[in-house]
Design a protein around this motif. Structure first.
Motif, short mmCIF file in Angstrom:
data_model
loop_
_atom_site.label_atom_id
_atom_site.label_comp_id
_atom_site.label_asym_id
_atom_site.label_seq_id
_atom_site.Cartn_x
_atom_site.Cartn_y
_atom_site.Cartn_z
N ALA A 78 -7.19 6.88 2.98
CA ALA A 78 -7.49 5.73 2.13
C ALA A 78 -6.52 4.59 2.38
O ALA A 78 -6.92 3.42 2.47
CB ALA A 78 -7.46 6.15 0.66
N GLY A 79 -5.24 4.90 2.49
CA GLY A 79 -4.23 3.86 2.71
C GLY A 79 -4.42 3.12 4.01
O GLY A 79 -4.32 1.88 4.07
N LEU A 80 -4.73 3.86 5.07
CA LEU A 80 -4.94 3.22 6.37
C LEU A 80 -6.18 2.34 6.35
O LEU A 80 -6.18 1.21 6.88
CB LEU A 80 -5.06 4.29 7.46
CG LEU A 80 -5.26 3.76 8.88
CD1 LEU A 80 -4.12 2.83 9.30
CD2 LEU A 80 -5.38 4.91 9.86
N ILE A 86 0.86 -1.18 0.00
CA ILE A 86 0.00 0.00 0.00
C ILE A 86 0.89 1.22 0.00
O ILE A 86 1.68 1.43 0.94
CB ILE A 86 -0.92 0.02 1.23
CG1 ILE A 86 -1.79 -1.24 1.26
CG2 ILE A 86 -1.79 1.28 1.24
CD1 ILE A 86 -2.49 -1.48 2.58
N ALA A 87 0.83 2.02 -1.04
CA ALA A 87 1.63 3.24 -1.13
C ALA A 87 0.78 4.41 -0.66
O ALA A 87 -0.18 4.80 -1.33
CB ALA A 87 2.09 3.46 -2.57
N GLY A 88 1.11 4.94 0.53
CA GLY A 88 0.37 6.07 1.07
C GLY A 88 -0.21 5.78 2.43
O GLY A 88 -0.85 4.74 2.62
N THR A 105 2.30 -4.59 3.47
CA THR A 105 3.28 -3.55 3.79
C THR A 105 2.74 -2.20 3.35
O THR A 105 2.24 -2.06 2.23
CB THR A 105 4.62 -3.80 3.08
OG1 THR A 105 5.14 -5.07 3.48
CG2 THR A 105 5.63 -2.72 3.41
N MET A 106 2.85 -1.23 4.23
CA MET A 106 2.55 0.16 3.86
C MET A 106 3.86 0.91 3.73
O MET A 106 4.76 0.77 4.55
CB MET A 106 1.68 0.84 4.92
CG MET A 106 1.42 2.33 4.62
SD MET A 106 0.46 3.15 5.93
CE MET A 106 -1.16 2.45 5.63
N THR A 134 -1.75 7.48 -2.64
CA THR A 134 -0.83 8.57 -2.32
C THR A 134 -1.50 9.95 -2.28
O THR A 134 -0.81 10.96 -2.09
CB THR A 134 0.33 8.59 -3.32
OG1 THR A 134 -0.17 8.47 -4.66
CG2 THR A 134 1.28 7.44 -3.05
N GLY A 135 -2.81 10.01 -2.44
CA GLY A 135 -3.53 11.25 -2.19
C GLY A 135 -3.38 12.29 -3.29
O GLY A 135 -3.09 11.98 -4.45
#
Length: 396
Positions: free
Chosen positions: A12-14, A6-8, A34-35, A103-104
């Motif tokens: 949203a990522g959390l 997960i990139a970010g 993995t974040m 990544t927003g």
């Protein structure tokens, strides 16, 4: 063991991390999650118009550690979708079986002269802190030309909330008299304030701006910025030591690393399951995704409200994909808006037509509940974190 990256580390990522981890548990999977994010804090971005921005972030690890999600503090520099590899700024790399890009959004400089040298913004944690320090300095320097004039460019949600809050923020760094004597100007290129909100809440917004003593310049574009001056397209200039830009939001530039279709805001086009169309193994969610929210052609907005729920569906669908289970289409038809109006309270609307439900102190209570409680990362036991992040009974 298959690997979800997960990139970010934003809303949203959390959400994606929490739901993917729980689905892995519920289905006795052996997925590794993995974040990767430049910071191990998540910024409470919807609050950055408020005072004390240094306090407006929360740690990620109390939510990630209990649910077994690994964390890599680094920035993604390049994405190789053919090799399914993320190349990191620090020199490392992460291989994935499935990638969730979360990544927003970002605020690139407006294409007008002087914007980089002579303006501020509150789009990121660092930018908001820098602006607050400038605000502290400028209100305490009465011999500086334009020290008492504050120009806010953009009459959307961020611009309105900042304009309504400005006198309170000035008073924090100076005193009530300095705040009362300030000139606050809100510049909007459209002919009405809050153009995205439509007609229903506009009288409430206009009354709040009037109560806050905010001068509005409508139907007026900015032509450029100079030291101590904001130049308008009609040839006039406003003498001001402070100009804050709140318009121009776009998807994070990493979307360009994905060979998928993008919309006018740079968002990747995704299907009902948040898979990037035409790019195997890649999902996009939150502000980087152009996603349908219902069957009436409405598309998710760049907002915390949509990002938190979108991330949940992305996490669910990625986990189910790798576990060989059925996906679940993302839908979020219930849309609300809660706009902070400073001393005038707030306005709460429902639906895409923004039908006003409550205003004033009652709406303010809801806004404070959203901003100070609902959107913060959870902490606690594994089950408590899962409970806080999972898709609820209403599909949110």
């Amino acid at each position: 063991m298959k690997h979800i990256v997960i990139a970010g580390g934003g809303f949203a990522g959390l959400s994606a991390a929490g739901v993917a981890a729980e689905e892995n548990d519920l289905n006795a999977g052996d997925l590794r999650i993995t974040m990767v994010s430049p910071s191990d804090w998540t910024v409470i971005r919807p609050r950055l118009y408020e005072a004390d921005p240094e306090t407006l972030r929360a740690p990620l690890r109390p939510a990630l550690d209990p649910i077994g999600v690994a964390f890599v503090q680094d920035a993604v520099e390049r994405i190789d979708t053919a090799a399914r590899t993320l190349h990191l700024r620090g020199g490392g790399a992460l291989q994935y079986d499935a990638l969730i890009l979360a990544t927003g959004s970002e605020l690139p400089p407006l294409p007008v002269p002087g914007v980089a040298e002579h303006t501020w913004n509150i789009d990121s944690y660092d930018a908001a802190v820098a602006f607050d320090r400038h605000l502290r300095d400028v209100v305490r320097t009465p011999d500086l030309p334009g020290h008492d004039t504050f120009v806010i460019v953009g009459g959307g949600m961020t611009g309105i909330e900042l304009a309504c809050e400005m006198r309170s923020r000035i008073a924090v760094h100076a005193d009530a008299d300095t705040a009362a004597g300030a000139r606050i100007v809100l510049v909007e290129r459209e002919t009405s304030i809050g153009p995205e909100f439509g007609d229903n809440p506009r009288p409430v917004i206009e009354a709040a701006l009037a109560q806050a003593g905010v001068e509005t310049r409508l139907g007026c574009a900015v032509a450029g910025f100079e030291p101590g001056r904001v130049l308008l397209a009609d040839g006039t200039a406003i003498g001001a030591a402070t100009a804050v830009v709140t318009v121009g939001l776009r998807a994070n530039g990493l979307t360009a690393e994905i060979p998928g279709r993008r919309d006018e805001l740079g968002r990747l086009v995704v299907d009902d399951f948040q898979r990037v169309v035409g790019v195997p193994g890649v999902y996009a969610t939150g502000d980087v995704a152009r996603a349908p929210v219902d069957d009436d052609a409405h598309v998710a907005l760049m907002s915390c409200q949509h990002a938190r729920t979108m991330g949940k569906y992305a996490g669910y669908n990625v986990a189910h994909d790798l576990l060989g289970l059925d996906p679940r289409p993302y839908r979020q038809p219930d849309y609300t808006t809660c706009l902070d109006l400073g001393a005038a309270g707030a306005v709460f609307t429902m639906g895409w037509d923004r039908d006003v439900q409550t205003t004033g102190a009652e709406a303010k209570k809801r806004k404070e509940m959203i901003n100070r409680e609902w959107i913060y990362p959870p902490a606690g036991t594994r089950e408590e974190v899962f409970a806080a992040l999972r898709i609820d009974a209403r599909g949110r």
